[in-house]
Design a protein around this motif. Structure first.
Motif: not given
Length: 685
Positions: A47-58, A89-93, A98-99, A111-117
Motif C-alpha cells: 500500500d503506497f497511499s501516502s498519508p497526509s503530512r498532518g497525520l504523521l505530524n499528529d 525503525l521506531l513505530t507507534s503503539a 515514526l522515524h 520504500s518499494r514495500v512502503a516501509l517508510t515514516p
C-alpha cells in the motif's frame, strides 16, 4: 504485560529461518490466521497511499515522549549495524512508522514495500511482520523471509521489540529490518536491549517527586541495562517497575499495583530514608518479599523546573553567562536540592524534546562519572555554559567546585596567572600573598574552559602538560602541586581548521576531545515553541502567566536568531516587562531594531497590516525589498572583542551614556556593558 523480560523459546527453525531467528512456531501460525481473518491475501500489493503530512505530524506530537527518548538510542543501535543493508525503525503503539535510520541502498529497497515514516505496519494492514506481530503479542521476535504473510515482504528479515511505558502499557516498537540474506542471529538481542534502554530512560524522566529504587542481585549490575527499577510514592505506594524489576520481584505489573514498598522490601519507607541518609553512595542490601537478597541504590527526583530561564535574574544573563563577558565562576553546587542553580545541575532539565539535544544528553549520560573529557561545540549563546554545569551536576564530582574560565575574555597577559596561579612577588602588580589559579580552585571538581579556541598558543603546551601529568606549577613557585580535575571545554570555532593553520595544538585537541558533542543553534531546534513558553513561565512570578500571539510566534520561528538563547531571553524579558505578566505579547511589544532587522532577515516580508502597529516603524511595500544588504567592513586582523567594544561605545554615545537604552539596542544585558566598562574609552560611561 507479562512478568520479566520476554525471552524467545529455543524452538526449532520454521521454513527457511536460520537457527535462533524464529519465535515460537505457534506465534507465526496464529499471526497468519489473524492476517487471513483481516481479509488480507498473500498476493496483496504494498500500500503506497501516502498519508497526509498532518497525520504523521499528529502521530509525532502524540508520541513526543517516546520519540525524545528513543531517537538517541536508535542512533546508537544504527552505529552497530551500519553497512549491513539494514535500517532501524521506531513505530507507534498502533504500528505507524515514526522515524527511520538506515543504509542508503536499503532505504531505497524498503520504500518499494512502503516501509517508510507515516506508513502503517500493524498486522491488520501488513499481515505477519515483526513490527505488527511484536505489538500484538507484546513480545520481542524475529520474522524471517517466508514467514512474512505478504509475498512482497518475503525478501526482508525483521527483528522487533515492543516498548513499554513506565505504566506498563505498550507505547511503541523498535525494529531492525534488513535483507533476509544478510540476517545476523544477534540482531534480536541488540533490539531487545535497545528497547529496554529506552524504557529505562523513560523511567528516569517521568516520575516527579518519586522514590526510585535501582536493584539487582549482583552489585556490579547496578547502573546497567539489566538492573531492576521500582518507583514508589513518598508514602511508599507502588507506582511502577520496569520489566527487569518485575522479573526479580517475581510479580507481574498488575499484581504489583496492590503492593507497597514495605510489603515488597520488608521495611517501612522511613527506614529506607534512614538507610540511605549517609553521604556515601554505596549500595545497600535489602531482602525482597520472596527471600531474594538484592543490592540497592535509591534516587529521589525533585519536581521538574524550567531548565534555562530559571537561572536568569535581573542582574544575570540566562544560559551562557560565562560566554559573554569573561565571567569566571566557581560554584560548589553542594547538593541538587537546594537553590535554583542546584535544580539545574542535571541533564534532564535541558531535554525539552529536540532530537539533537536528546542525542547529546544520551551520549553525555553514557560517559557520566567516567572522567572522560568533553568538548562542547556550538554557536555563541546556545547554552554551552549551562550544559557544562549540568555535566558537572550529574557527575560524582557534583559536591565539589565547578570553575568556569572564559579564555576569550581574559587579557592574554593575564590568562596564564588566572589559570595556573602565582606566588607572592611573581610579577609587578601581583597580590601580596599570591593567588590560587583556576585549575587549583577546581581541584576535585570540574574545570570548564569556555572558548578554548581562543587560548594563546604558548599556554596550550602548559595546559597539555597539566592534563597529562595532573600537576600544576604556579608562576614563581618552585614546586608542583597535584591536581585532580574533570575537564569540559567549549568553543564556537572549528578547531580542526585551526589545527591545519597551526593555531591550535593537535595533541591538546586529542587530549580534550574524549567526547565531542554539538549543541544545535536555536533556529535548528524542533522544540522552539516549548522553549519559548518555558522562558516566559520563568520570567513571571507568583504563578502568573503571559501569553504570546500566533503572529509573534510565527515570526519567531522564521527568524534566524544569531544570538540564540541569549538573544531570545533578552527579547522576551523586555516584552514581559512591557505587557505585564497577565497579557499577551504582540508585535507591538517588539523593539524597533528587531522589527527593522526582520524586514531584511525573513524570507517573506511582514504584512503591512502588522507593521503599521509598530510605533514608528513604516509599513513595508507590497513587493519584497530585494536591494542587497551591505556587509559590514571589518579590517583584517581586527579582534571580535574590539568590534564588540567599539559597538558598545558607539551605542553609549548615541544614547548619551544611558546603559539601559544602549543594552536594549545591542540586545545584551546591562551587566554585559558594566563588565566591560574598564575596557571602554574614558568618558564613555
Amino acid at each position: 504485560m507479562s512478568a520479566g523480560i520476554h525471552t524467545r523459546p529455543d524452538g526449532g527453525s520454521v521454513g527457511t529461518a536460520p537457527a535462533g531467528a524464529s519465535p515460537n512456531p505457534d506465534l507465526i501460525d496464529q499471526s497468519h490466521q489473524r492476517s487471513a481473518s483481516y481479509g488480507l491475501t498473500t498476493q496483496a500489493e504494498p500500500d503506497f497511499s501516502s498519508p497526509s503530512r498532518g497525520l504523521l505530524n499528529d502521530a509525532l506530537d502524540e508520541n513526543r515522549f517516546l520519540f525524545q527518548h528513543a531517537a538517541p538510542v536508535m542512533e546508537t543501535l544504527y552505529d552497530q549495524i551500519v553497512n549491513t543493508h539494514s535500517m532501524v525503525l521506531l513505530t507507534s503503539a498502533r504500528g505507524m512508522v515514526l522515524h527511520s535510520l538506515g543504509d542508503t541502498d536499503f532505504l531505497e529497497k524498503a520504500s518499494r514495500v512502503a516501509l517508510t515514516p507515516g506508513m502503517d505496519w500493524s498486522e491488520q494492514n501488513k499481515g505477519t511482520n515483526a513490527i505488527g506481530t511484536a505489538l500484538t503479542e507484546e513480545e520481542a521476535l524475529t520474522v524471517h523471509g517466508s514467514q512474512h504473510y505478504l509475498n512482497a515482504n518475503k525478501f526482508l528479515t525483521c527483528s522487533a521489540a515492543p516498548i513499554f511505558d513506565p505504566y506498563g502499557q505498550v507505547i511503541g516498537a523498535l525494529d531492525v529490518t534488513g535483507d533476509h540474506r544478510s540476517f545476523h542471529q544477534h540482531t534480536l538481542a541488540l533490539v531487545r536491549m535497545s528497547a529496554q534502554m529506552i524504557e529505562n530512560h523513560m523511567f528516569a524522566d517521568i516520575f516527579p517527586k518519586a522514590i526510585r529504587i535501582h536493584f539487582h542481585t549482583r552489585s556490579e549490575f547496578l547502573g546497567t541495562l539489566v538492573e531492576g527499577i521500582a518507583v514508589f510514592s513518598p508514602e511508599g505506594r507502588f507506582i511502577s517497575a520496569n520489566r527487569s524489576g518485575q522479573f526479580q520481584i517475581g510479580l507481574p505489573f498488575a499484581a504489583l499495583k496492590a503492593h507497597t514498598f514495605s510489603s515488597l522490601f520488608g521495611i517501612p519507607i522511613s527506614a529506607l530514608f534512614d538507610l540511605f541518609s549517609g553521604t556515601l553512595p554505596n549500595p545497600k542490601q535489602l531482602l525482597l518479599h520472596n527471600g531474594v537478597s538484592v543490592w540497592c541504590r535509591v534516587k529521589v527526583k525533585a519536581a521538574a523546573h524550567p531548565w534555562s530561564a530559571v537561572r536568569s535574574t535581573p542582574d544575570q544573563e540566562p544560559s551562557a553567562a560565562g560566554e559573554t563577558a569573561g565571567q569566571s565562576t566557581s560554584s560548589p553546587l553542594p547538593t541538587r536540592s537546594t537553590g535554583k542553580r542546584a535544580q539545574l545541575s542535571s541533564l534532564q532539565y535541558l531535554d525539552t524534546g529536540d532530537p539533537q539535544v536528546s542525542s547529546v544528553i544520551h551520549k553525555l549520560r553514557m560517559v557520566s562519572g567516567k572522567d572522560i573529557p568533553v568538548m562542547i561545540l556550538g554557536e555563541t549563546g546556545t547554552g554551552k555554559d549551562l550544559l557544562a554545569q549540568a555535566i558537572h551536576g550529574d557527575s560524582n564530582r557534583c559536591g565539589q567546585p565547578f570553575v568556569s574560565v572564559n579564555c576569550a575574555s581574559i587579557p592574554e597577559t593575564l590568562i596564564e596567572s588566572e589559570l595556573f596561579g602565582y606566588e607572592e612577588g611573581a610579577f609587578t602588580g601581583a597580590r601580596k600573598k599570591g593567588a590560587i589559579g583556576k585549575i587549583l580552585q577546581a581541584n576535585g571538581g570540574t574545570l570548564f574552559l569556555d572558548e578554548i579556541g581562543d587560548m594563546p598558543k604558548h599556554l596550550q603546551a602548559r595546559l597539555l602538560r597539566v592534563l597529562q601529568e595532573r600537576r600544576v606549577s604556579p608562576l614563581g613557585a618552585g614546586k608542583e602541586v597535584e591536581v585532580d580535575v574533570a575537564v569540559v571545554c567549549a568553543t564556537h570555532k572549528n578547531i580542526k581548521d585551526m589545527i591545519a593553520r597551526g593555531d591550535f595544538r593537535e595533541d591538546l585537541y586529542y587530549r580534550l576531545n574524549g567526547l565531542v558533542v554539538r549543541l544545535p543553534a536555536l533556529r535548528e531546534r524542533s522544540d522552539f515553541e516549548l522553549v519559548v513558553r518555558k522562558i516566559l513561565k520563568a520570567l513571571c512570578e507568583n504563578g502568573e502567566q503571559v501569553g504570546i500571539s500566533a503572529e509573534v510566534m510565527n515570526i519567531f520561528k522564521r527568524y534566524h536568531w544569531p544570538g540564540n538563547f541569549r538573544q531570545l531571553h533578552n527579547l522576551l524579558r523586555t516584552a514581559v516587562v512591557m505587557v505585564g505578566c497577565q497579557g499577551v505579547i504582540e508585535l507591538s511589544h517588539m523593539p524597533d531594531d528587531f522589527m527593522e532587522e526582520l524586514e531584511h532577515g525573513l524570507p517573506h516580508p511582514i504584512p503591512p497590516r502588522l507593521m503599521g502597529s509598530i510605533g514608528s516603524a513604516q509599513p513595508l511595500p507590497d513587493e519584497p525589498n530585494t536591494a542587497p544588504i551591505p556587509e559590514p567592513v571589518v579590517p583584517e586582523g581586527t579582534r571580535l572583542e574590539d568590534v564588540a567594544l567599539s559597538a558598545m561605545a558607539q551605542m553609549l554615545r548615541l544614547h548619551k551614556g544611558n546603559v539601559s537604552a544602549a543594552a536594549k539596542a545591542l540586545g545584551v544585558s546591562r551587566n554585559t556593558i558594566y563588565r566591560k566598562k574598564d575596557l571602554l574609552p574614558p568618558g564613555t560611561l
